[in-house]
Design a protein around this motif. Structure first.
Motif, PDB file in Angstrom:
ATOM      1  N   LYS B 194       0.830  -1.190   0.000  1.00 59.36           N
ATOM      2  CA  LYS B 194       0.000   0.000   0.000  1.00 59.36           C
ATOM      3  C   LYS B 194       0.867   1.243   0.000  1.00 59.36           C
ATOM      4  CE  LYS B 194      -0.536  -0.946   4.934  1.00 59.36           C
ATOM      5  NZ  LYS B 194       0.247  -2.170   4.912  1.00 59.36           N
ATOM      6  N   LEU B 195       0.277   2.337  -0.393  1.00 57.56           N
ATOM      7  CA  LEU B 195       0.997   3.606  -0.447  1.00 57.56           C
ATOM      8  C   LEU B 195       1.616   3.943   0.902  1.00 57.56           C
ATOM      9  CD1 LEU B 195      -1.224   5.924  -2.634  1.00 57.56           C
ATOM     10  CD2 LEU B 195       1.094   5.150  -3.105  1.00 57.56           C
ATOM     11  N   LEU B 196       0.919   3.560   1.925  1.00 55.59           N
ATOM     12  CA  LEU B 196       1.380   3.865   3.269  1.00 55.59           C
ATOM     13  C   LEU B 196       2.728   3.237   3.587  1.00 55.59           C
ATOM     14  CD1 LEU B 196       0.021   5.493   5.484  1.00 55.59           C
ATOM     15  CD2 LEU B 196      -0.913   3.386   6.407  1.00 55.59           C
ATOM     16  N   ASP B 197       3.036   2.137   2.916  1.00 54.83           N
ATOM     17  CA  ASP B 197       4.278   1.423   3.187  1.00 54.83           C
ATOM     18  C   ASP B 197       5.499   2.277   2.925  1.00 54.83           C
ATOM     19  OD1 ASP B 197       3.136  -1.833   2.024  1.00 54.83           O
ATOM     20  OD2 ASP B 197       3.042  -0.874   3.996  1.00 54.83           O
ATOM     21  N   SER B 198       5.436   3.090   1.898  1.00 48.52           N
ATOM     22  CA  SER B 198       6.650   3.832   1.554  1.00 48.52           C
ATOM     23  C   SER B 198       6.395   5.307   1.305  1.00 48.52           C
ATOM     24  CB  SER B 198       7.293   3.186   0.325  1.00 48.52           C
ATOM     25  OG  SER B 198       6.308   2.897  -0.625  1.00 48.52           O
ATOM     26  N   ASN B 199       5.274   5.802   1.809  1.00 46.69           N
ATOM     27  CA  ASN B 199       4.999   7.237   1.643  1.00 46.69           C
ATOM     28  C   ASN B 199       4.509   7.834   2.944  1.00 46.69           C
ATOM     29  OD1 ASN B 199       5.229   7.833  -1.369  1.00 46.69           O
ATOM     30  ND2 ASN B 199       3.957   6.015  -1.332  1.00 46.69           N
ATOM     31  N   SER B 200       4.879   9.077   3.169  1.00 48.59           N
ATOM     32  CA  SER B 200       4.338   9.753   4.345  1.00 48.59           C
ATOM     33  C   SER B 200       2.989  10.339   3.975  1.00 48.59           C
ATOM     34  CB  SER B 200       5.287  10.877   4.780  1.00 48.59           C
ATOM     35  OG  SER B 200       5.315  11.858   3.767  1.00 48.59           O
ATOM     36  N   ALA B 201       2.244  10.740   4.981  1.00 45.49           N
ATOM     37  CA  ALA B 201       0.886  11.222   4.757  1.00 45.49           C
ATOM     38  C   ALA B 201       0.839  12.347   3.739  1.00 45.49           C
ATOM     39  CB  ALA B 201       0.280  11.678   6.082  1.00 45.49           C
ATOM     40  N   SER B 202       1.824  13.249   3.798  1.00 39.09           N
ATOM     41  CA  SER B 202       1.775  14.397   2.900  1.00 39.09           C
ATOM     42  C   SER B 202       2.050  14.000   1.458  1.00 39.09           C
ATOM     43  CB  SER B 202       2.789  15.446   3.339  1.00 39.09           C
ATOM     44  OG  SER B 202       4.064  14.855   3.422  1.00 39.09           O
ATOM     45  N   GLU B 203       2.610  12.813   1.237  1.00 41.57           N
ATOM     46  CA  GLU B 203       2.915  12.398  -0.129  1.00 41.57           C
ATOM     47  C   GLU B 203       1.766  11.652  -0.780  1.00 41.57           C
ATOM     48  OE1 GLU B 203       6.286  10.084   0.841  1.00 41.57           O
ATOM     49  OE2 GLU B 203       7.720  11.714   0.537  1.00 41.57           O
ATOM     50  N   ILE B 204       0.760  11.289  -0.008  1.00 43.23           N
ATOM     51  CA  ILE B 204      -0.347  10.499  -0.544  1.00 43.23           C
ATOM     52  C   ILE B 204      -1.474  11.433  -0.970  1.00 43.23           C
ATOM     53  CG2 ILE B 204      -1.962   8.625  -0.102  1.00 43.23           C
ATOM     54  CD1 ILE B 204      -0.047   7.662   2.077  1.00 43.23           C
ATOM     55  N   THR B 205      -1.931  11.229  -2.189  1.00 46.26           N
ATOM     56  CA  THR B 205      -2.966  12.117  -2.726  1.00 46.26           C
ATOM     57  C   THR B 205      -4.252  12.043  -1.929  1.00 46.26           C
ATOM     58  OG1 THR B 205      -2.090  11.497  -4.881  1.00 46.26           O
ATOM     59  CG2 THR B 205      -4.102  12.809  -4.865  1.00 46.26           C
ATOM     60  N   VAL B 206      -4.796  13.218  -1.620  1.00 42.65           N
ATOM     61  CA  VAL B 206      -6.078  13.309  -0.923  1.00 42.65           C
ATOM     62  C   VAL B 206      -7.165  13.515  -1.968  1.00 42.65           C
ATOM     63  CG1 VAL B 206      -7.420  14.722   0.675  1.00 42.65           C
ATOM     64  CG2 VAL B 206      -5.002  14.277   1.132  1.00 42.65           C
ATOM     65  N   PRO B 207      -8.286  12.834  -1.839  1.00 43.85           N
ATOM     66  CA  PRO B 207      -9.330  13.027  -2.859  1.00 43.85           C
ATOM     67  C   PRO B 207      -9.905  14.439  -2.802  1.00 43.85           C
ATOM     68  CG  PRO B 207      -9.845  11.176  -1.406  1.00 43.85           C
ATOM     69  CD  PRO B 207      -8.672  11.871  -0.817  1.00 43.85           C
ATOM     70  N   THR B 208     -10.439  14.890  -3.924  1.00 44.16           N
ATOM     71  CA  THR B 208     -11.095  16.196  -3.923  1.00 44.16           C
ATOM     72  C   THR B 208     -12.589  16.046  -3.655  1.00 44.16           C
ATOM     73  OG1 THR B 208     -11.343  15.997  -6.308  1.00 44.16           O
ATOM     74  CG2 THR B 208      -9.492  17.318  -5.513  1.00 44.16           C
ATOM     75  N   TYR B 209     -13.046  14.836  -3.726  1.00 41.51           N
ATOM     76  CA  TYR B 209     -14.416  14.442  -3.402  1.00 41.51           C
ATOM     77  C   TYR B 209     -15.480  15.018  -4.310  1.00 41.51           C
ATOM     78  CZ  TYR B 209     -12.543  12.395   0.849  1.00 41.51           C
ATOM     79  OH  TYR B 209     -11.829  11.639   1.717  1.00 41.51           O
ATOM     80  N   LEU B 210     -15.391  16.335  -4.594  1.00 40.94           N
ATOM     81  CA  LEU B 210     -16.427  16.933  -5.417  1.00 40.94           C
ATOM     82  C   LEU B 210     -15.963  17.047  -6.860  1.00 40.94           C
ATOM     83  CD1 LEU B 210     -17.927  19.914  -3.412  1.00 40.94           C
ATOM     84  CD2 LEU B 210     -18.959  17.699  -3.902  1.00 40.94           C
ATOM     85  N   VAL B 211     -16.880  16.756  -7.777  1.00 35.73           N
ATOM     86  CA  VAL B 211     -16.557  16.944  -9.181  1.00 35.73           C
ATOM     87  C   VAL B 211     -16.681  18.427  -9.503  1.00 35.73           C
ATOM     88  CG1 VAL B 211     -17.239  16.407 -11.536  1.00 35.73           C
ATOM     89  CG2 VAL B 211     -17.481  14.690  -9.757  1.00 35.73           C
ATOM     90  N   ASP B 212     -15.756  18.939 -10.277  1.00 35.00           N
ATOM     91  CA  ASP B 212     -15.859  20.305 -10.765  1.00 35.00           C
ATOM     92  C   ASP B 212     -16.784  20.281 -11.981  1.00 35.00           C
ATOM     93  OD1 ASP B 212     -13.472  22.723 -12.136  1.00 35.00           O
ATOM     94  OD2 ASP B 212     -15.622  22.822 -11.716  1.00 35.00           O
TER      95      ASP B 212
END
Lengths: 73, 703, 543
Positions: B194-212
């Motif tokens: 998983k991304l968590l294995d080799s990335n810190s929280a700030s490096e993992i993309t956060v969803p934008t949730y809303l469609v533009d």
């Protein structure tokens, strides 16, 4: 006639045994030597031997050469 | 002589044909990496007219949907026919091929729309189509793509395309001949990591949730759309439902592509479920940190979620039937068994106690377990664990002492070798080769293994070499390698750091974090800390979105309330122009109670700045001068100017401007745990009074 | 019904789009069908017509307009030959009763008449040939537009024009010189002209012998057919495994020689001569094998050329039919031309003895080499190439006495193997240097090659793997190397007079079959054909 022909051949190539009847077919006369003999004969007898007459039959023996020369003399 | 010659010629030609056939198979690449070979071979082994749903698309599909679990939990018989970068052309023809074999039972095709963006790439078309058996469908597919006759020809005689592979043939190419394709996965590609294995929280993309909604719809590839249309028409013709999905790939899918897909879906009146945005991303509780392998493909945890959602949907809206118990589908039970074996690794990864881990495997009786110790594995072993070891026959492990070396081999439930070595202190003038313990043996498939263990003073190493490759994790504690004797491959390699702690954190980070609820943040492991931070980022985004919807222009107090109590939030306030006119008595008294004394006294066209942390007002400045007021702090600079004082508002954090810059009170929320700005908003308290109703109600309740 | 028509149209369009050259699978299918029917037909006449049909179909595949040109040329040749023949028949009648001397004079007359037809036909053949060469190869706009105006399309290069032009001219001259009888059956002449095994790349056949063979085609013979197929296999191995593999490296170097230097250039030059040999002799083996299967013997074109000890000998072992043709139809006629002989004798009589003998040797030679150069290509590079060989041979001849003296001074035994090997290597180097003139396509390119050869040595490229980065990786280099070694061993055995096919036939069946299967599948697997598998394009990129 015959001696003159033989002499001309010997002058071109003294080491060949011209008594054979298979001078061309037997490989004793290669194309280079043949050319020389033909040109010498043309010069010595002052004749023009057309290219098509330069065949193995006509040059396999001294006698056939003599017959050929006589045609053009 | 003639007849004898004829016979010789015939035999010669026949042998030549057989050799040619075999070489064709040999030269054909297998592409084991994404189970392309397994998937299609297995598909053809399915009994005809049993499958109700087929999944199509690129590798995101392959990684995202586990048909066996659809059967296990919902009784749906389905199959995953995705392939690496599957061109739409291939999706279409696989659709036809699937229908050819299951015309009576097929009800649904589920297509991931990623490949609408791509041209038909020849290499990946090969990967998708090469394993398709010779049939009318394949002929049409090849004719459709090939430019001329000789190309068509070379598609069907693999050796013409692949003969150059002679210099890159591998062991797998020769293993093709006895290769067993069944693994019960029904096309699904099992992946952990998983991304968590080799990335810190700030490096993992956060969803934008809303469609533009305003985003200009992207242009899809023309050729892809042609084949998509054919798929739609085919489904209409055969009365099969076509469903569109987009698996969550946050790094590679945006609003413009979403809008384009929506347009297409609307044009053909198809359902489209985009799991990158609301509401579906939440419906499956997708967590990018734990559910994605590398940002592009879902891992097992993510696949489980998506599969479960699809199970519901297919049952409720697509008429897929529950065939559990149906005699025709008895073969599915074997699939389930094989599948669980295949994904055993996931189950193992969740076990925290090494003795339980060993017990589970010990009971299976068809694996080989190789245990090696590096450095120290004894310090934190509990007595219970030692007892369990003893019960399994691992006497020496049970008696393991501090910084001992240890080797253990269990084959099919029987302990066939154990060795431990003890040394109290650093040995002087000793060769490493003398200190380490080693052992060699043979595995079920005949390949040899060599295990090496070194306790702290005895070499400090763990190694397990099988067939030339070292599988050992080689970190402190009990290094364990599990070899599947039935399938003849390494099933798991892991480590339990029992030098430091009796139990380990399960791999399912999400589950682990949930179980650790209530624990102090500082006491969580590094991984879980990052997960917690990541979850917080996501929560912040959601909160900001929700607030935008819920809180009106008059909701200044509700807004502050959302962020007031949490010690990780800093609130910056900066006034521009005039913020006082609509502040009424009630609002002011609430401000006073909150500690915003100066805000309570705010007068017409005053400049005002405030910094609040965790509900405590750190600074407040109010002024009415000729110039704006400035307030600086650790990483931030605030400026406020009332109408007469410069008429400006600036909230600069780490050099970047965040103030909304509107008339009234500008608010910026900063998350100190994540070091990012969560939201920026402006409340026009000149024109719009602050809504105090809720607050008063609450107060009344509390009083 | 509609779909049936559509299917047929699809199939025919598809088949017509395939190429019919010797190393395509489609050609193999064509050949298989052709041979099956060839053997089913038992009558001579039927076989002959079938060969004509097959050759015409083969030729037509490269263009109907080209076929038209060839058949038109053939008709002209046929008519001219028949006319000369009937003139000579007239002579035979008339010469009755005359003495040999008178017959000779009479014949001169007839020859003059026949010469008209000869020259007309030769002129037409040469005109078409030069027109095509000048137009296409020099890309002269005027010629191209003229062609467009006439035929509505660009310049058509009839398949094998360089080869059939020489063969037809040779045939006409043979008839003129009464060395051959004119063929009465025009279809037979067409057959021999368009005969598909020798139309593409030779050998330059003597139509006389071909016509004779055509009248006496043998039936199916198991052993002969097997040997023919084996010869084809060997030809395909040379061409598809060795030649087509080497050309990848050599082409990389010769298209941008400035990027290479030293040993890279040296290696490219060495390999390109081997590539040319493998390609050309491989093709000869393929067509020779095909003909052997049918029972026709084509003239040899190669006889282990790299074992030659001198430049002169080289050209009796390399592209033998071309050397033989230029000797018989250019060199000898000029050398023995009476006017020329008189001129040289004149020189000798005038005291310029050296001049005379030099002219005698040089003039026919330069005629041959200018012709040979231009026959290969029309650029200055080929002219220089021709001159190079010409000068080389002349110098070799003139310097022979000096060379012999040096050898006897150094007491070198010319019979010893090391000296023979030196002679072979020397010949190869001479050939390679000659090749350098033409391989880049321009003389300027040759200059670059020489410059780059000595610019740096780049010996390290032999060891650090950079040699394998120009399109041919290490494994492929080794395959090519192995092929070259095998080729060398086969040539050594041939030089010693051994027949490989006989030796194989003498082995027990399992060994024979292993060799056959090995050869066949080596071609299938290692042959350079198809799109080529580039592993990187299959490598996983994004999803």
């Amino acid at each position: 006639m015959r001696e003159k022909v033989l002499a001309t051949c010997l002058e071109v190539s003294p080491s060949i045994d011209f008594s054979s009847n298979e001078l061309v077919d037997g490989g004793l006369l290669d194309s280079v030597t043949l050319v020389e003999i033909v040109t010498e004969l043309m010069d010595v007898f002052d004749i023009e031997i057309p290219y098509e007459e330069v065949t193995p039959e006509n040059f396999n023996s001294i006698d056939s050469m003599v017959k050929l020369v006589e045609k053009y003399v | 002589m003639k007849r004898y010659e004829k016979l010789r010629i015939i035999i010669f030609v026949l042998v030549a044909m057989v050799l040619f056939y075999e070489i064709n198979i040999l030269m054909q690449p297998v592409w084991l990496e994404w189970n392309n070979y397994d998937r299609t071979q297995d598909f053809y082994e399915q009994p005809g007219n049993t499958i109700e749903t087929i999944f199509l698309g690129a590798s995101v599909t392959v990684n995202g949907i586990a048909p066996t679990e659809l059967y296990e939990d919902y009784g749906i018989c389905s199959y995953n026919l995705g392939t690496e970068k599957q061109p739409m052309l291939a999706s279409y023809y696989w659709m036809e091929e699937a229908y050819r074999l299951h015309p009576e039972t097929l009800k649904t095709f589920v297509l991931d729309v990623s490949m609408l963006r791509q041209d038909t790439d020849e290499s990946f078309l090969h990967k998708a189509l090469d394993a398709m058996q010779f049939s009318r469908v394949k002929l049409n597919a090849v004719k459709d793509y090939a430019k001329d006759f000789s190309e068509v020809f070379s598609w069907f005689i693999p050796v013409f395309t692949y003969h150059d592979r002679w210099s890159s043939l591998t062991k797998e190419d020769f293993e093709k001949y006895g290769y067993n394709t069944s693994s019960g996965t029904r096309g699904y590609h099992f992946a952990l990591g998983k991304l968590l294995d080799s990335n810190s929280a700030s490096e993992i993309t956060v969803p934008t949730y809303l469609v533009d909604e305003e985003a200009e719809p992207a242009e899809f590839n023309e050729e892809a759309l042609v084949y998509f249309k054919k798929m739609v028409e085919f489904c209409n013709w055969k009365g099969i439902k076509l469903v569109l999905i987009k698996t969550p790939v946050l790094n590679d899918w945006d609003s413009s592509e979403h809008n384009a897909a929506m347009k297409v879906a609307e044009k053909y009146q198809l359902d489209f479920f985009d799991f990158n945005f609301y509401p579906y991303i939440d419906e499956i509780h997708y967590n990018n940190a734990t559910d994605s392998v590398e940002g592009k493909h879902m891992n097992y945890y993510g696949a489980k979620k998506l599969t479960a959602w699809l199970g519901n949907y297919l049952t409720q809206y697509c008429g897929n039937t529950d065939v559990r118990g149906n005699e025709t589908y008895a073969f599915m039970e074997t699939e389930v068994e094989e599948y669980n074996r295949h994904i055993l690794r996931a189950e193992l990864g969740d076990i925290e106690d090494v003795s339980e881990y060993l017990q589970v495997l010990y009971d299976k009786r068809d694996v080989t377990i190789l245990i090696t110790v590096k450095d120290d594995a004894a310090k934190s072993l509990s007595q219970e664990q030692r007892d369990r070891f003893a019960l399994m026959g691992l006497e020496k492990l049970s008696a393991l002492a501090y910084r001992d070396s240890y080797l253990g081999v269990i084959v099919n439930g029987e302990v066939i070798y154990e060795e431990s070595k003890h040394l109290d202190k650093e040995a002087e003038d000793a060769e490493k080769s003398e200190l380490i313990s080693s052992y060699e043996g043979t595995l079920a498939d005949g390949s040899s293994y060599a295990i090496i263990s070194g306790g702290h003073y005895l070499g400090n190493i763990s190694s397990c070499i099988i067939d030339g490759k070292d599988y050992s994790v080689n970190t402190r504690g009990l290094n364990i390698i599990v070899y599947d004797n039935k399938r003849q491959k390494v099933m798991d390699t892991t480590v339990f750091n029992t030098g430091e702690s009796a139990t380990r954190i399960p791999e399912n980070a999400e589950k682990a974090l949930v179980m650790a609820e209530g624990t102090d943040f500082a006491r969580l492991s590094d991984t879980l800390q990052q997960l917690a931070l990541y979850n917080r980022s996501c929560a912040n985004v959601k909160k900001a979105i929700a607030l935008k919807e819920d809180i009106g222009e008059d909701g200044f107090l509700q807004y502050l309330k959302e962020f007031w109590g949490d010690e990780n939030y800093m609130i910056f306030l900066s006034v521009k122009d005039d913020a006082a006119r609509s502040l009424d008595k009630d609002a002011r008294s609430i401000f006073r109670k909150m500690g915003l004394e100066e805000l309570a006294e705010l007068e017409r066209r005053d400049s005002y700045l405030a910094v609040v942390k965790g509900g405590d007002v750190l600074t407040e400045v109010r002024d009415h001068g000729e110039t704006p007021i400035t307030l600086g702090g650790n990483g931030y600079t605030l400026v406020s100017g009332g109408m007469d004082s410069g008429n400006k508002s600036s909230i600069e954090i780490n050099g970047e401007e965040y103030s909304a810059g509107g008339r009234g009170i500008n608010v910026v929320i900063y998350d100190t745990a994540l070091h990012i700005v969560v939201d920026t908003v402006s409340f026009d308290t000149y024109a719009i009074p602050v809504d105090t109703s809720e607050i008063i109600e609450d107060k009344e309740k509390n009083d | 019904m509609q779909s049936l028509i559509y299917k047929i149209r699809y199939l025919t369009d598809g088949i017509l789009s395939l190429t019919l050259s010797y190393n395509t699978f489609f050609f193999l299918i064509f050949l298989f069908v052709f041979l099956c029917i060839y053997f089913l037909l038992r009558k001579q006449k039927a076989k002959q017509i079938w060969i004509l049909f097959g050759s015409v179909v083969f030729y037509a595949w490269s263009g109907l307009a080209a076929l038209f040109i060839v058949l038109a040329t053939g008709s002209i040749v046929y008519l001219a030959a028949r006319k000369m023949g009937s003139l000579y028949v007239g002579y035979e009648k008339e010469k009755e009763g005359l003495s040999p001397k008178e017959q000779t004079v009479l014949f001169m007359d007839y020859k003059k008449k026949a010469k008209k037809y000869l020259l007309t036909a030769m002129f037409l053949i040469l005109a078409v040939w030069i027109y095509v060469k000048a137009g296409k190869l020099l890309e002269l706009d005027s010629v191209a537009t003229f062609s467009e105006w006439i035929s509505g399309r660009g310049i058509i290069v009839p398949l094998g024009i360089s080869y059939y032009s020489l063969s037809t001219i040779g045939y006409l001259l043979d008839v003129f010189w009464r060395k051959a009888k004119p063929e009465k059956n025009i279809l037979k002449l067409f057959t021999v002209m368009t005969y598909f095994p020798h139309i593409v790349q030779g050998p330059i056949s003597k139509y006389d012998s071909m016509l004779k063979q055509l009248s006496d085609l043998p039936q199916y013979d198991y052993k002969r057919v097997c040997f023919g197929l084996q010869l084809m296999l060997w030809g395909y191995i040379k061409k598809m495994i060795i030649a087509d593999r080497l050309i990848i490296y050599t082409q990389a170097v010769f298209t941008s020689p400035e990027q290479f230097a030293g040993v890279e250039i040296f290696l490219a030059v060495v390999l390109c001569t081997i590539q040319l040999y493998a390609d050309f002799s491989g093709c000869m083996d393929i067509v020779g094998g095909i003909s052997q299967v049918m029972g026709i013997k084509l003239a040899d074109n190669f006889r282990q050329p790299f074992f030659s000890k001198s430049a002169t000998e080289f050209w009796t072992r390399w592209h033998i039919t071309l050397g033989a043709w230029t000797k018989e139809y250019i060199y000898l006629p000029i050398a023995m031309n009476p006017k020329f002989v008189k001129y040289t004798k004149q020189l000798k009589k005038n005291g310029k003895a050296w001049h005379s003998s030099f002219m005698k040797a040089f003039v026919p030679l330069i005629a041959v080499w200018l012709f040979t150069g231009l026959w290969h290509g029309t650029g200055w590079d080929y002219i220089v190439w021709g001159l190079y060989w010409c000068i080389l041979m002349t110098v070799a001849k003139e310097a022979k006495p000096i060379g012999d003296k040096i050898i006897s001074l150094l007491k070198i035994n010319t019979e010893k193997p090391y000296y023979q090997i030196w002679q072979s290597v020397r010949t190869c180097m001479i050939f390679a240097i000659g090749r350098m003139f033409t391989v880049t396509g321009a003389l300027t390119g040759c200059a670059v090659l020489w410059k780059r050869l000595f610019a740096e040595h780049r010996l390290w490229t032999l060891f650090d793997g950079s040699l394998y980065s120009h399109g041919l990786d290490q494994k492929n280099f080794y395959v090519a190397l192995l092929g070259i070694v095998i080729m060398l061993l086969v040539d050594i055995m041939h030089e010693k007079g051994k027949s490989i096919r006989q030796s194989i036939a003498a082995q027990p069946l399992p060994i024979r079959w292993i060799i056959y299967y090995g050869a066949m599948f080596a071609i299938v697997i290692l042959g350079m054909y198809g799109p080529g598998y580039d592993a990187s394009s299959f490598a996983y990129g994004a999803f």
